[in-house]
Design a protein around this motif. Sequence first.
Motif, PDB file in Angstrom:
ATOM      1  N   LEU A  92       0.859  -1.184   0.000  1.00 30.39           N
ATOM      2  CA  LEU A  92       0.000   0.000   0.000  1.00 30.39           C
ATOM      3  C   LEU A  92       0.894   1.233   0.000  1.00 30.39           C
ATOM      4  O   LEU A  92       1.768   1.372   0.859  1.00 30.39           O
ATOM      5  N   CYS A  93       0.663   2.117  -0.962  1.00 28.71           N
ATOM      6  CA  CYS A  93       1.528   3.287  -1.124  1.00 28.71           C
ATOM      7  C   CYS A  93       0.687   4.512  -1.445  1.00 28.71           C
ATOM      8  O   CYS A  93      -0.236   4.444  -2.263  1.00 28.71           O
ATOM      9  N   LEU A  94       0.990   5.622  -0.798  1.00 29.18           N
ATOM     10  CA  LEU A  94       0.355   6.904  -1.107  1.00 29.18           C
ATOM     11  C   LEU A  94       1.345   7.781  -1.854  1.00 29.18           C
ATOM     12  O   LEU A  94       2.496   7.942  -1.434  1.00 29.18           O
ATOM     13  N   THR A  95       0.882   8.369  -2.956  1.00 26.82           N
ATOM     14  CA  THR A  95       1.700   9.306  -3.721  1.00 26.82           C
ATOM     15  C   THR A  95       1.014  10.665  -3.765  1.00 26.82           C
ATOM     16  O   THR A  95      -0.196  10.782  -3.581  1.00 26.82           O
ATOM     17  N   ARG A  96       1.812  11.676  -4.014  1.00 27.08           N
ATOM     18  CA  ARG A  96       1.286  13.029  -4.230  1.00 27.08           C
ATOM     19  C   ARG A  96       1.987  13.583  -5.457  1.00 27.08           C
ATOM     20  O   ARG A  96       3.211  13.727  -5.463  1.00 27.08           O
ATOM     21  N   GLY A  97       1.217  13.847  -6.499  1.00 24.39           N
ATOM     22  CA  GLY A  97       1.807  14.313  -7.745  1.00 24.39           C
ATOM     23  C   GLY A  97       2.770  13.309  -8.343  1.00 24.39           C
ATOM     24  O   GLY A  97       3.739  13.690  -9.006  1.00 24.39           O
ATOM     25  N   GLY A  98       2.532  12.030  -8.107  1.00 23.03           N
ATOM     26  CA  GLY A  98       3.372  10.982  -8.667  1.00 23.03           C
ATOM     27  C   GLY A  98       4.580  10.603  -7.839  1.00 23.03           C
ATOM     28  O   GLY A  98       5.291   9.654  -8.182  1.00 23.03           O
ATOM     29  N   ARG A  99       4.826  11.314  -6.740  1.00 26.53           N
ATOM     30  CA  ARG A  99       5.974  10.994  -5.890  1.00 26.53           C
ATOM     31  C   ARG A  99       5.492  10.294  -4.625  1.00 26.53           C
ATOM     32  O   ARG A  99       4.485  10.688  -4.030  1.00 26.53           O
ATOM     33  N   PRO A 100       6.218   9.262  -4.183  1.00 26.44           N
ATOM     34  CA  PRO A 100       5.759   8.498  -3.018  1.00 26.44           C
ATOM     35  C   PRO A 100       5.890   9.290  -1.723  1.00 26.44           C
ATOM     36  O   PRO A 100       6.897   9.952  -1.485  1.00 26.44           O
ATOM     37  N   LEU A 101       4.850   9.200  -0.901  1.00 30.09           N
ATOM     38  CA  LEU A 101       4.858   9.834   0.415  1.00 30.09           C
ATOM     39  C   LEU A 101       4.962   8.808   1.537  1.00 30.09           C
ATOM     40  O   LEU A 101       5.750   8.970   2.471  1.00 30.09           O
ATOM     41  N   VAL A 102       4.127   7.779   1.462  1.00 26.33           N
ATOM     42  CA  VAL A 102       4.024   6.781   2.528  1.00 26.33           C
ATOM     43  C   VAL A 102       3.886   5.413   1.888  1.00 26.33           C
ATOM     44  O   VAL A 102       3.190   5.261   0.874  1.00 26.33           O
ATOM     45  N   GLY A 103       4.539   4.421   2.459  1.00 25.21           N
ATOM     46  CA  GLY A 103       4.394   3.060   1.958  1.00 25.21           C
ATOM     47  C   GLY A 103       4.482   2.046   3.076  1.00 25.21           C
ATOM     48  O   GLY A 103       5.263   2.222   4.016  1.00 25.21           O
ATOM     49  N   VAL A 104       3.662   1.003   2.978  1.00 31.30           N
ATOM     50  CA  VAL A 104       3.764  -0.123   3.905  1.00 31.30           C
ATOM     51  C   VAL A 104       3.729  -1.419   3.116  1.00 31.30           C
ATOM     52  O   VAL A 104       3.021  -1.538   2.115  1.00 31.30           O
TER      53      VAL A 104
END
Length: 530
Positions: free
Chosen positions: A368-380
Amino acid sequence: MTSTAQAPTGRMVATDAAPDARRTVRVPRLVAHRGAPRVRRENTLPAIAVAEALGADTIEVDVRRTADGVAVLLHDETLGRMWGDARRVRDVDWCDVARLGNGLDRIPRLDAALERLDGCRTSLLVDLTDPEDALVAARTVAAHRGSTGVAWCGAPEAMAAVREVIPDADVWLAWESLEAPTAEDLAPLAPSTLNLDVAFLTPRTVRAAHDLGLVVSVWTVDDPEPAVWAAMSGVDSITTNDVAAVRAALAAAERDGWPGRDREPTETEVASRAEALAHRIAHEVIAFTREHPVGEVTTKAHPADLVTDVDRLVEQHVRSRVRTVFPTHGFTGEEYGDAPGDRHRWYLDPVDGTTNLANGVPWTSMSLCLTRGGRPLVGVVADPWRGEVLEARSGRGATLRDRTLRLDDAPRALAGAVVGTELDGHRPWPGFGAFLDALAARSCTLRIQGSGTLTIAQVAAGRGIGGCVSAFDPIDHGAAVLLVHEAGGVVLTREGPVDGFPPAGEPFLVAHPGAADELHAVWTAALAAV
């Protein structure tokens, strides 16, 4: 000039919402999470002393029991992570527990922590998960004759056990929902405080809790911007690992003015909430994947492309959880595709390694990964079979079971090392044979285990010297790539190192820094040989 009364949980500060409007923000009290874990070892007397010196209003500690019934400060069920002993603390007598560590960095008894805070204004918040531990802890507190104030938080069953010993115990009710509690929710424990996971913090929930006569505390907030946002949401206390930083942020907002309520959340605020949510989801998915039957197995693109009931149910659950907390975010999942949203987008593979799962092979993961504008912010990355959650946040590092993951840059030889890879679907990728031969010539072993997510993520944990996959996909590899970056590893395409994600659909390699150059040369030569 507007004046406000002193509230028992903090100062009331008048601030300008607009040139013609006034509003107030309550400056929350601070709860030091496990003492001061960024300064001294968590749940120790030195950590408590530092937290008290930093001005924490309350210090939260975790309590377990030893084999001979002594209440001690320890978060984990086992002694391994903090003290290097794999045994469960409940199986070890106090005399042996007391020998672990050195100097003042030892596991303290709960009664020693109570004595340490006698005469101080700082109170203690005892966090419990097990009812038997709770009984021992409550009896210890009941027998203490000092002046230390004590409150209780944790699992409802543990809180009920505390109440058996101390009927008027001050209980904080754990709350992990965006729905506000009702009077019926409060009836069993009659808590004084709603102890709210920051992932579920909304001003509406805070107002509803206050209307029910509850104090509201939020956990765990370590960054300045989310701390200010929590204060503006109306919370009465903030639990943090970094009392000094949060106190400074609140003082600056009080001095310089609180931000406008209608502003867009900052990247730090979004990442802080997303990190807490992803952590929760990962542990939920671990429990579900281990316990739920595989169910119906069907195929997608070809007979080796499998999908199970677990894949579908996990994705449904995660989508619902994310949508509830972040309704404007986009979402892309392995099983149900794209959902539109703003510049934030979540990527999910509910089961990476479905063929393994369908065949009873315990080597799968959730990404599970969150991106903002295509760049990764958070990942587990959640590994159900080891019970591990590998977590990363951009610019903040990577962790595994609260242990920081950091790869050194010492040179590493390929001889005797292990490199991971995965098939391209169910076939070798172009250049696979040449890569295998080149590694074998260097006495290096190539492994295929059936989960590209884990193949990449394990490198961040120092398990193997490198890994490669035939085509990058943020659904499968986004979280793992962020883990490698944050652990100090190297992510490479044919052209060399990349910052952020590799191009979608392109082959990529991750490596320990000390082996990256040689491994990259071997890998690119194999790709070019096709």
